[in-house]
Design an enzyme around this catalytic site. Structure first.
Site, PDB file in Angstrom:
ATOM      1  CB  CYS A 259      -6.593  -7.041   1.161  1.00 56.44           C
ATOM      2  SG  CYS A 259      -5.264  -8.209   0.829  1.00 56.44           S
TER       3      CYS A 259
ATOM      4  CG  ASN B 226       0.600  -5.181  -0.429  1.00 54.88           C
ATOM      5  OD1 ASN B 226       1.636  -5.176   0.233  1.00 54.88           O
ATOM      6  ND2 ASN B 226       0.607  -5.227  -1.754  1.00 54.88           N
TER       7      ASN B 226
ATOM      8  NE  ARG C 288      -7.595  -9.584   4.325  1.00 52.67           N
ATOM      9  CZ  ARG C 288      -6.461  -9.231   4.925  1.00 52.67           C
ATOM     10  NH1 ARG C 288      -6.138  -9.755   6.104  1.00 52.67           N
ATOM     11  NH2 ARG C 288      -5.624  -8.403   4.329  1.00 52.67           N
TER      12      ARG C 288
END
Length: 324
Positions: free
Chosen positions: A2, A79, A16
């Site tokens: 991401c 992540n 995002r």
């Protein structure tokens, strides 16, 4: 994989790309001020700041991917595999699970300064939401219009660091991402000069050659470089429409198309959604992979003193406006 970005024109914006291989039935979710926030090892917050963001709701608990509270403080979890480390309980710390951290901070803090102080008291505790929902390895970017910080749960504790670029991706840890920018200091928005040799007459033959060498792959390290370059060189008017449009263009520079990243399972990672929240006004904008039309939800049009979650299903089918 991401990418999160903080961006400021007249107002402050935060959002995002969520790059993943499948949906977890996420919704745009408002957590009103009087919705009780119950934590596994900490006090229940009966009253708190109102929050809007993208969340999967499980057992009436909002698991936020990214969110902003009514005071303009923003968080996104990204992540962080092989690096994130969660600990056992400690008596001298606030034992907060990773899936609770966003609510714990946004429910009580008005600013990055307050969040930084509260993060210093947190022990990210190794407790899964359920047997079916184990913990994800995460690190977080926390932002307001004054700046950004990161929170990275490492083996030796929760590392809190300043984020001068207002961008976060995934691995490696942020300190290494920033050091890697040294390899790209020659990138420029300006046309390049011939420094190859004074014995050769070399000339630019295309616009944009000042950015030759910028990595174009989809790895997190390369996306970090590209997002930082794009954001820091962005030129934008102050209006809401211009700001929101430019924000989505910045995220577009690092979006992932289905088919380009194949996983061991045979699935493909892609940008499931992109978000942009006007943190000053509490307006959450989003697009999805299947719908490039920008959709908006204004938290201040809802009853923020409610005691129940307010959710909207994502619009995922493409909206095309015929002009003739």
């Amino acid at each position: 994989m991401c990418t999160a970005v903080a961006y400021k024109t007249k107002d402050f914006y935060f959002g995002r790309n969520l790059d993943i291989e499948c949906s977890y039935n996420e919704h745009i979710t408002i957590t009103p001020r009087n919705f009780p926030l119950t934590f596994r090892k900490a006090k229940t917050l009966e009253e708190h700041y109102a929050i809007i963001g993208m969340a999967a709701v499980e057992d009436d608990f909002p698991l936020y991917y990214d969110a902003v509270n009514e005071k303009g403080l923003c968080i996104a979890g990204l992540n962080f595999p092989h690096n994130a480390f969660y600990h056992q309980e400690r008596e001298d710390k606030d034992n907060i699970t990773p899936f609770e951290l966003t609510l714990w901070i946004l429910g009580q803090c008005e600013s990055v300064c307050e969040a930084k102080e509260m993060l210093g008291k947190i022990n990210p505790v190794d407790i899964s939401f359920s047997d079916e929902l184990p913990l994800s390895p995460l690190h977080w970017i926390i932002s307001d219009r004054s700046g950004s910080i990161n929170a990275e749960p490492l083996r030796d504790g929760l590392k809190i660091s300043e984020n001068p670029v207002g961008v976060l991706t995934n691995n490696p840890p942020f300190e290494m991402q920033m050091f890697n920018l040294n390899n790209y200091m020659s990138l420029s928005r300006m046309p390049p000069e011939n420094r190859f040799s004074d014995k050769l007459k070399l000339e630019t033959y295309s616009r944009g050659m000042g950015a030759l060498g910028m990595p174009g792959d989809l790895s997190s390290a390369s996306r970090f470089v590209r997002a930082v370059f794009t954001k820091l060189n962005s030129v934008c008017e102050d209006s809401e429409s211009e700001s929101v449009s430019q924000f989505f263009h910045i995220l577009g520079s690092v979006e992932q198309q289905r088919g380009c990243v194949r996983l061991d399972t045979g699935d493909y990672e892609f940008t499931l959604y992109s978000s942009c929240c006007n943190a000053n006004k509490g307006i959450y904008y989003y697009t999805t992979y299947g719908n490039s039309c920008i959709t908006a939800i204004d938290m201040n049009r809802e009853d923020l003193n409610s005691s129940s979650l307010i959710c909207w299903k994502l619009i995922t089918e493409q909206h095309i406006e015929m002009q003739n």
